[in-house]
Design a protein around this motif. Structure first.
Motif, mmCIF file in Angstrom:
data_model
loop_
_atom_site.group_PDB
_atom_site.id
_atom_site.type_symbol
_atom_site.label_atom_id
_atom_site.label_comp_id
_atom_site.label_asym_id
_atom_site.label_seq_id
_atom_site.Cartn_x
_atom_site.Cartn_y
_atom_site.Cartn_z
ATOM 1 N N ASN A 127 47.138 38.308 -4.367
ATOM 2 C CA ASN A 127 46.685 39.312 -3.397
ATOM 3 C C ASN A 127 47.234 38.987 -2.012
ATOM 4 O O ASN A 127 47.090 37.857 -1.535
ATOM 5 N N GLY A 182 43.480 52.437 0.841
ATOM 6 C CA GLY A 182 44.888 52.226 0.500
ATOM 7 C C GLY A 182 45.482 51.010 1.178
ATOM 8 O O GLY A 182 46.352 50.338 0.602
ATOM 9 N N VAL A 185 44.418 48.247 -1.110
ATOM 10 C CA VAL A 185 45.085 48.347 -2.410
ATOM 11 C C VAL A 185 46.554 47.944 -2.293
ATOM 12 O O VAL A 185 47.121 47.337 -3.209
ATOM 13 N N LYS A 188 47.112 44.598 -3.107
ATOM 14 C CA LYS A 188 46.771 44.291 -4.506
ATOM 15 C C LYS A 188 45.387 43.664 -4.658
ATOM 16 O O LYS A 188 45.121 42.952 -5.634
ATOM 17 N N LEU A 190 42.136 44.598 -5.622
ATOM 18 C CA LEU A 190 41.340 45.652 -6.248
ATOM 19 C C LEU A 190 39.851 45.414 -6.053
ATOM 20 O O LEU A 190 39.074 46.361 -5.903
ATOM 21 N N ALA A 193 38.831 46.619 -2.660
ATOM 22 C CA ALA A 193 38.965 48.079 -2.661
ATOM 23 C C ALA A 193 37.781 48.729 -3.365
ATOM 24 O O ALA A 193 37.276 49.767 -2.920
ATOM 25 N N VAL A 225 40.687 53.722 -9.866
ATOM 26 C CA VAL A 225 40.503 52.366 -10.379
ATOM 27 C C VAL A 225 41.174 52.216 -11.744
ATOM 28 O O VAL A 225 41.827 51.193 -12.025
ATOM 29 N N LEU A 228 44.962 51.971 -11.214
ATOM 30 C CA LEU A 228 45.329 50.662 -10.658
ATOM 31 C C LEU A 228 45.217 49.559 -11.698
ATOM 32 O O LEU A 228 46.024 48.620 -11.712
ATOM 33 N N ARG A 235 45.742 42.610 -13.927
ATOM 34 C CA ARG A 235 44.417 43.215 -14.054
ATOM 35 C C ARG A 235 44.117 43.550 -15.520
ATOM 36 O O ARG A 235 42.978 43.382 -15.966
#
Length: 404
Positions: A127, A182, A185, A188, A190, A193, A225, A228, A235
């Motif tokens: 991230n 955004g 996100v 990265k 999540l 977010a 979600v 993503l 993920r």
């Protein structure tokens, strides 16, 4: 020849009485009774913070580097020393201040978040949601949560008579919300977010929008979600390991951390192994002081320690929801709703991850997980809740309730 000396005339008793009355009034304002919600939120926040410092010390002292066993907890304590006074300073600020600062706060927090895409930003665990300035690391998205909740409260408060029309709900909430979420996100992250999405949905819920208008953002959030998750191999690996009934077959893969978290909880039993006696913290459990600190609580303090943590978060939620229920100000109801959903929802998600109810999402346990930015931002949010709680009616012994 004699001279006379001017002497001050005796002071007027009325003036002395007036000065004493003014002093009593000023002192009385300091000791004005506060609502029970204020005491409940403040006390649970302080207890959880102290509890968190103890658990961070226990989880890190076995694997500390050359800085010594107290290096990590001392750094965390410095952020607590900064955050607790900020909480009480924020609690003294009037509601009008929070209304006026909402747009500025969101703009500043968003600009701070965008620094992660500059040379100041760096990537950690996949991230890009961190910055480093003069050796000090920070996670800007933590402050974005509070600013977003305040902004949603103000915008929906200004439009509270028009929320029956979908266009007034969606503009500017959806475009600005898309930019805010955004920006996280894009790094990265999540997990963060999803917390921002919870804040958005919580604010919409407490604003009283009609169900048919509210359900559209829910569908959009769930779809986003899902997209993503499906577009990221990392993920998807977390989700598949979470759904795998034979997770131990992937012990050295995505199941390593969830399994050790469950084993830590299981080995604690009812009374735990004793404070400081965790085995998982000896480099077996990754993120033992961060996202999986609840597993260390369960291992060392057992079921009883876990129940205490859950009870403290429950009391915090009770105090916060009382603020939402009792207030007559739509701004307070919406902003407090967003903040409460953030803190309580994030705690439930973190604990659910440790219990393997949810896949690994990488969100810290509020107040308790190691992380200075997270701790300060949550304490600041508590300060806002305390400022809102001060506006509730309170009564002193022998007097009728009065609205301040």
């Amino acid at each position: 020849m004699t001279t006379t000396t001017d002497r001050p005339a005796p002071s007027d008793p009325a003036d002395r009485g007036s000065s004493a009355f003014t002093a009593r009034v000023a002192l009385g304002r300091v000791f004005t009774p506060v609502p029970s919600e204020f005491l409940l939120i403040a006390s649970t926040a302080l207890i959880l913070t102290i509890f968190g410092l103890v658990m961070v010390l226990s989880a890190t002292m076995a694997t500390s580097d050359a800085g010594g066993p107290f290096q990590t907890v001392m750094r965390q304590a410095l952020f607590a020393i900064l955050g607790v006074p900020l909480m009480f300073v924020f609690s003294r600020l009037p509601v009008t201040f929070w209304k006026r600062i909402s747009w500025i706060a969101l703009g500043a927090a968003l600009a701070f978040q965008l620094l992660v895409f500059t040379p100041l930003g760096y990537e950690f665990d996949g991230n890009r949601n961190w910055i480093s300035i003069a050796g000090v690391q920070a996670q800007p998205s933590e402050f974005l949560k509070l600013a977003f909740a305040l902004w949603l409260g103000y915008v929906l408060y200004r439009k509270h008579t028009l929320l029956g029309l979908w266009r007034h709900v969606f503009i500017p909430v959806v475009p600005v919300g898309a930019i805010v979420i955004g920006s996280v996100v894009a790094g990265k992250d999540l997990g963060t977010a999803m917390i921002l999405v919870l804040i958005l949905l919580g604010a919409l819920f407490f604003s009283g929008v009609k169900l048919r208008v509210f359900i559209i953002p829910v569908v959009i959030a769930v779809a986003a979600v899902a997209v993503l998750a499906l577009t990221s191999a990392n993920r998807m690996a977390r989700i598949t390991s979470f759904l795998d009934p034979n997770c131990i077959d992937d012990y050295y893969g995505g199941c390593y951390q969830p399994l050790h978290g469950i084993w830590g909880l299981a080995s604690g039993g009812v009374f735990g192994l004793g404070l400081g006696n965790s085995r998982e913290k000896y480099a077996w459990l990754p993120a033992a002081s961060h996202d999986y600190i609840f597993a260390i609580v369960g291992e060392e303090l057992g079921l009883i320690g876990c129940i205490v943590v859950l009870a403290l978060f429950t009391l915090f939620a009770v105090g916060a929801f009382h603020v939402i229920r009792k207030t007559h100000d739509p701004f307070i109801r919406i902003a407090a709703g967003g903040i409460t959903v953030w803190i309580v929802g994030q705690a439930l998600i973190n604990i659910g991850v440790v219990l393997r109810v949810f896949p690994v999402l990488g969100v810290p346990l509020p107040f308790m997980s190691q992380g200075g930015t997270s701790l300060v931002s949550v304490l600041m949010a508590c300060g806002v809740l305390l400022a809102f709680a001060r506006t509730l009616p309170t009564s002193a012994p022998g007097t009728a309730p009065s609205r301040r």
